[in-house]
Scaffold this active site. Structure first.
Site, PDB file in Angstrom:
ATOM      1  CE  LYS A  51     -69.196 -48.611 -12.212  1.00 47.72           C
ATOM      2  NZ  LYS A  51     -69.513 -48.096 -10.918  1.00 47.72           N
ATOM      3  CG  HIS A  52     -75.066 -49.635 -19.324  1.00 49.07           C
ATOM      4  ND1 HIS A  52     -74.845 -49.616 -20.677  1.00 49.07           N
ATOM      5  CD2 HIS A  52     -75.242 -50.927 -18.994  1.00 49.07           C
ATOM      6  CE1 HIS A  52     -74.889 -50.852 -21.131  1.00 49.07           C
ATOM      7  NE2 HIS A  52     -75.125 -51.670 -20.134  1.00 49.07           N
ATOM      8  CD  GLN A  53     -73.124 -41.118 -18.972  1.00 47.97           C
ATOM      9  OE1 GLN A  53     -72.943 -40.949 -17.788  1.00 47.97           O
ATOM     10  NE2 GLN A  53     -72.205 -40.836 -19.873  1.00 47.97           N
TER      11      GLN A  53
END
Ligand SMILES: *[C@@H]1O[C@H](CO)[C@@H](O)[C@H](O)[C@H]1NC(C)=O
Ligand SMILES: *[C@@H]1O[C@H](CO)[C@@H](O)[C@H](O)[C@H]1NC(C)=O
Length: 574
Positions: A207-209
């Site tokens: 997942k995106h940070q």
């Protein structure tokens, strides 16, 4: 047959991952707090290690001499604070809970002394090791793909040889360069992107940070931009050689940018989930829109200064070390000016209610001082120029940092830095063109660029995730994000160049098919995201393995679709 095997394996995995009866979500564990104190009501607060400078959030309240139960985050380690009746701190524990584990926190008096306390965590039931299953799955997936693709790589090599017979030497060189170096990277990026966009099994590293820092998901888009720059350099040079006029090329660039932009706004709009598309809630920025703007700026700039025939050997450069920069000084000057604009706007723009140069996530971050300042100047510019309704509504910061304002990760200000990224990729293309077959020179140059970009990143971030001058940040596309990712980009290009052109051990085959139809795959996977067979109603929506199975099958399907399209010679290029 292979497909059945995979399906069986996935079903088996789903079966193993039966969870406890309690209603836990993905990445949660169960915590029972046993309050054995006779004179204190307890309140337990928690904070994730990944939340930088955040406020503690209330977890459970437990009255004296009783037990309270609640879910606790298991993604990263957390700090728990146990407070007594009048907010006096009783204890503080740092612990990494495991997914779907069952834990007890025992709070007691020590030696029956009412002023001394002990807090202990006891494991009632062991957590599942979902990361282990993940590994198992990944290796199996790899096996199947290599089986299928071995056959087709042979065919590819045949095609390639056929191409080689043609006598148009220079053109072939340029085409094969693009074919062999840019495309593998683009294909790889595309497949990861599809997988990540489908959720990546809901593992945090796919997942995106939340705000600063990098995960696998954050690597993909900039590589696309970087490789787009390299392609621009190779394809423009090839077309100019063939005698295309600059005006005609300008028209082509304009048309492609426009098309890309419109596809982004109309076909792939995330705000479709709010109902039918209408002007009121149309998201204007986006991934394709950013690619379109970046492509436009970089391609036009390159076209302006490009010479039809680069006179490589005759050109005498006073300092050969600066060979990559000096001949292109007008472009570099333009890029410097753009970057100055980014720096000035980011750090000097006055944003109402927020400190100047704020780069943080807002919400509960920065000790809750600036809850509505998510993204600082970048967000402010988008809000003023585009309006709150026309930007992305669910930034990745809204879970961990509990932000409430809209923020667009593909906003206007960040586009400046994506132009810089593409320009660095273009530089790589120029190196490939200029040194043609001098392997050593090309690899040396890539190496030097990578080190220089790495050093700049190290200085900008002070080698820390959150505490540097300008942290690496995907949401803002901060300049350190660009230098870091282009440093990786040069290394990757170097590796692919070495494997494909120098050693000739790899033809880039596993990722060949999607690369030929990248726009179609991108648009298709976004549109059919919620349809069978890319998604189905899950038996257990809170299991990583079922998500993983779903996302892997969906990604494989797209690889398969692109293979069929390739066989049928159907290409959608813009
Ligand atoms: C967790 O463990 C406690 C203590 O062994 C037990 O009483 C409780 O039922 C367990 N909860 C679940 C959901 O398994
Ligand atoms: C942030 O925005 C919310 C909703 O718009 C508002 O209620 C709140 O007062 C704002 N907070 C600050 C500190 O401005």
């Amino acid at each position: 047959q292979n497909f059945c095997q995979t399906l069986k394996l996935f079903l088996f995995l789903i079966d193993v991952s039966r969870r406890p009866a309690w209603d836990l979500k993905i990445d949660q564990a169960l915590l029972q707090v046993h309050n054995e104190l006779v004179n204190e009501n307890l309140t337990v607060y928690w904070l994730s290690d990944y939340c930088y400078q955040c406020l503690y959030q209330e977890l459970i309240s437990v009255p004296m001499n009783s037990i309270g139960t609640g879910p606790v985050d298991s993604q990263h380690a957390v700090t728990l604070i146990v407070n007594g009746s009048n907010s006096k701190q009783i204890c503080r524990i740092h612990y990494h809970f495991g997914e779907f584990g069952n834990y007890s926190l025992m709070v007691k008096n020590l030696h029956n002394n009412i002023l001394q306390f002990s807090c202990n965590i006891i494991i009632n039931q062991n957590p599942f090791n979902s990361n282990l299953r993940m590994l198992l799955c990944a290796s199996h997936y790899q096996e199947i793909k290599s089986d299928l693709l071995l056959i087709h790589s042979i065919e590819l090599i045949r095609n390639w040889l056929y191409k080689k017979m043609n006598p148009r030497e220079t053109d072939r060189l340029i085409n094969s360069m693009c074919f062999m170096i840019c495309f593998p990277l683009r294909r790889l990026a595309l497949i990861i992107m599809v997988f990540v966009n489908y959720g990546g099994g809901k593992y945090w590293f796919f997942k995106h940070q939340s705000w600063n820092g990098l995960t696998v998901a954050d690597l993909v888009f900039p590589w696309f931009v970087f490789i787009m720059g390299t392609s621009i350099s190779l394809s423009l040079s090839s077309m100019l050689r063939r005698g295309c006029s600059k005006w005609k090329l300008l028209g082509k660039i304009l048309w492609r940018s426009l098309l890309l932009f419109l596809i982004g706004v109309i076909i792939v709009n995330p705000n479709y989930c709010l109902g039918p598309l209408s002007w009121e809630n149309l998201r204007i920025p986006g991934v394709l829109q950013r690619l379109s703007c970046t492509y436009f700026v970089v391609a036009v700039l390159e076209l302006l200064f490009a010479k039809p025939v680069p006179d490589n050997s005759t050109l005498e450069i006073p300092c050969p070390a600066l060979r990559d920069i000096l001949p292109y000084w007008p472009q570099w000057l333009f890029m410097m000016a753009l970057e100055t604009v980014w720096l000035c706007l980011t750090f000097l723009l006055n944003v109402p209610g927020c400190p100047n140069g704020y780069l943080g996530p807002g919400g509960i971050g920065d000790f809750g001082n600036y809850p509505n300042c998510t993204g600082g100047a970048a967000a402010y510019i988008d809000h003023v120029l585009l309006g709150e309704k026309h930007i992305y509504q669910h930034p990745s910061s809204n879970v961990l940092y509990q932000t409430t304002v809209a923020f667009d990760p593909e906003g206007i200000l960040g586009t400046i830095n994506s132009v810089i990224m593409a320009f660095l990729g273009l530089q790589a293309g120029k190196i490939l063109l200029f040194y043609k077959d001098q392997h050593r020179q090309i690899m040396l140059r890539f190496c030097i660029w990578s080190v220089v970009m790495g050093v700049i990143s190290a200085v900008l971030t002070e080698c820390s995730k959150d505490e540097g001058f300008i942290p690496v940040n995907k949401n803002l596309w901060s300049i350190s994000y660009v230098t870091t990712l282009s440093s990786f980009g040069f290394v990757l290009l170097l590796l692919i160049y070495y494997l494909v052109d120098v050693k000739k051990v790899w033809s880039g085959s596993p990722f060949f098919f999607p690369g030929m139809n990248s726009i179609l795959i991108y648009v298709g996977h976004e549109i059919f995201e919620n349809y069978f067979p890319f998604k189905w109603k899950m038996q257990d929506a809170q299991s990583h393995s079922e998500h993983l199975a779903q996302n892997l099958i969906a990604t494989s399907l797209w690889v398969f679709i692109s293979y069929v399209l390739y066989r049928k010679r159907i290409f959608w290029k813009i």
